[in-house]
Design a protein around this motif. Structure first.
Motif, PDB file in Angstrom:
ATOM      1  N   ARG A  38      47.793  61.366  15.487  1.00  0.00           N
ATOM      2  CA  ARG A  38      49.207  61.493  15.181  1.00  0.00           C
ATOM      3  C   ARG A  38      49.381  61.762  13.699  1.00  0.00           C
ATOM      4  O   ARG A  38      48.552  61.390  12.874  1.00  0.00           O
ATOM      5  CB  ARG A  38      49.993  60.253  15.602  1.00  0.00           C
ATOM      6  N   GLN A  39      50.479  62.404  13.401  1.00  0.00           N
ATOM      7  CA  GLN A  39      50.803  62.702  12.024  1.00  0.00           C
ATOM      8  C   GLN A  39      52.289  62.482  11.807  1.00  0.00           C
ATOM      9  O   GLN A  39      53.120  63.177  12.398  1.00  0.00           O
ATOM     10  CB  GLN A  39      50.420  64.132  11.652  1.00  0.00           C
ATOM     11  N   ALA A  40      52.588  61.507  10.981  1.00  0.00           N
ATOM     12  CA  ALA A  40      53.959  61.204  10.626  1.00  0.00           C
ATOM     13  C   ALA A  40      54.356  62.019   9.405  1.00  0.00           C
ATOM     14  O   ALA A  40      53.498  62.463   8.628  1.00  0.00           O
ATOM     15  CB  ALA A  40      54.116  59.711  10.352  1.00  0.00           C
ATOM     16  N   LYS A  43      52.530  61.919   5.920  1.00  0.00           N
ATOM     17  CA  LYS A  43      51.302  61.158   6.111  1.00  0.00           C
ATOM     18  C   LYS A  43      50.170  62.074   6.576  1.00  0.00           C
ATOM     19  O   LYS A  43      50.402  63.148   7.120  1.00  0.00           O
ATOM     20  CB  LYS A  43      51.498  60.043   7.135  1.00  0.00           C
ATOM     21  N   ARG A  45      46.923  62.974   8.975  1.00  0.00           N
ATOM     22  CA  ARG A  45      46.652  62.822  10.389  1.00  0.00           C
ATOM     23  C   ARG A  45      45.779  61.598  10.637  1.00  0.00           C
ATOM     24  O   ARG A  45      44.772  61.378   9.955  1.00  0.00           O
ATOM     25  CB  ARG A  45      45.984  64.077  10.937  1.00  0.00           C
ATOM     26  N   THR A  91      56.542  56.687  15.144  1.00  0.00           N
ATOM     27  CA  THR A  91      57.133  58.015  15.141  1.00  0.00           C
ATOM     28  C   THR A  91      56.198  59.010  14.469  1.00  0.00           C
ATOM     29  O   THR A  91      55.780  58.812  13.330  1.00  0.00           O
ATOM     30  CB  THR A  91      58.486  57.996  14.430  1.00  0.00           C
ATOM     31  N   ALA A  92      55.870  60.066  15.171  1.00  0.00           N
ATOM     32  CA  ALA A  92      54.938  61.061  14.666  1.00  0.00           C
ATOM     33  C   ALA A  92      54.832  62.187  15.677  1.00  0.00           C
ATOM     34  O   ALA A  92      55.320  62.087  16.804  1.00  0.00           O
ATOM     35  CB  ALA A  92      53.553  60.452  14.424  1.00  0.00           C
ATOM     36  N   TYR A  94      52.220  63.754  17.990  1.00  0.00           N
ATOM     37  CA  TYR A  94      50.983  63.309  18.612  1.00  0.00           C
ATOM     38  C   TYR A  94      50.204  64.502  19.128  1.00  0.00           C
ATOM     39  O   TYR A  94      50.745  65.366  19.823  1.00  0.00           O
ATOM     40  CB  TYR A  94      51.280  62.333  19.752  1.00  0.00           C
ATOM     41  N   GLN A 122      56.234  65.634  19.990  1.00  0.00           N
ATOM     42  CA  GLN A 122      56.952  64.726  19.109  1.00  0.00           C
ATOM     43  C   GLN A 122      57.292  63.435  19.823  1.00  0.00           C
ATOM     44  O   GLN A 122      57.832  63.439  20.937  1.00  0.00           O
ATOM     45  CB  GLN A 122      58.239  65.383  18.608  1.00  0.00           C
ATOM     46  N   THR A 124      59.479  60.059  18.908  1.00  0.00           N
ATOM     47  CA  THR A 124      60.413  59.451  17.974  1.00  0.00           C
ATOM     48  C   THR A 124      60.858  58.109  18.531  1.00  0.00           C
ATOM     49  O   THR A 124      61.391  58.038  19.642  1.00  0.00           O
ATOM     50  CB  THR A 124      61.629  60.353  17.738  1.00  0.00           C
TER      51      THR A 124
END
Length: 127
Positions: A38-40, A43, A45, A91-92, A94, A122, A124
């Motif tokens: 995941r990557q918010a 941020k 990964r 939240t990110a 995925y 996504q 959320t």
């Protein structure tokens, strides 16, 4: 060509649940290690979970351990990520990813290992 397609993302309330799916095409899952990342926003990964070929091994990041469960249905070439007790910090976007492992070794959460990537879905978590 092999490809992965994620689905199941969306908007969910804190404390809620979502089930993500990662469907593989073009290859059998028998020797396919699958990881979830995941990557918010803002941020890097983050590897959050993986399952080895034939479900021989699993790993979870501390941030999701006890809340997320990875599983696979090899007959459907699909890997799932059941997410429960979701938090806003989950939240990110995925992503699922895969690499071939003919020796069915322990999976790992290093993104460098993974050669095939989905486009992301996504998630959320917000009230």
């Amino acid at each position: 060509q092999s490809q992965l397609v994620e689905s199941g993302g969306g908007l969910v309330l804190p404390g809620g649940s979502l089930r993500l799916s990662c469907a593989a095409s073009g290859v059998t899952s028998d020797f396919l290690t699958i990881g979830w990342f995941r990557q918010a926003p803002g941020k890097e990964r983050e590897g959050i979970s993986c399952v080895g070929a034939r479900g021989g091994s699993t790993l979870y990041a501390d941030s999701v351990k006890g809340r997320f469960t990875i599983s696979r249905d090899n007959a459907k070439n699909t890997v799932y990520l059941q997410m429960s007790s979701l938090k806003p910090e989950d939240t990110a976007v995925y992503y699922c990813a895969a690499y071939l492992d003919i020796f069915r070794q322990m999976c790992n959460l290093s993104p460098l290992k993974y050669k095939i990537w989905g486009q992301g879905t996504q998630v959320t978590v917000s009230s």
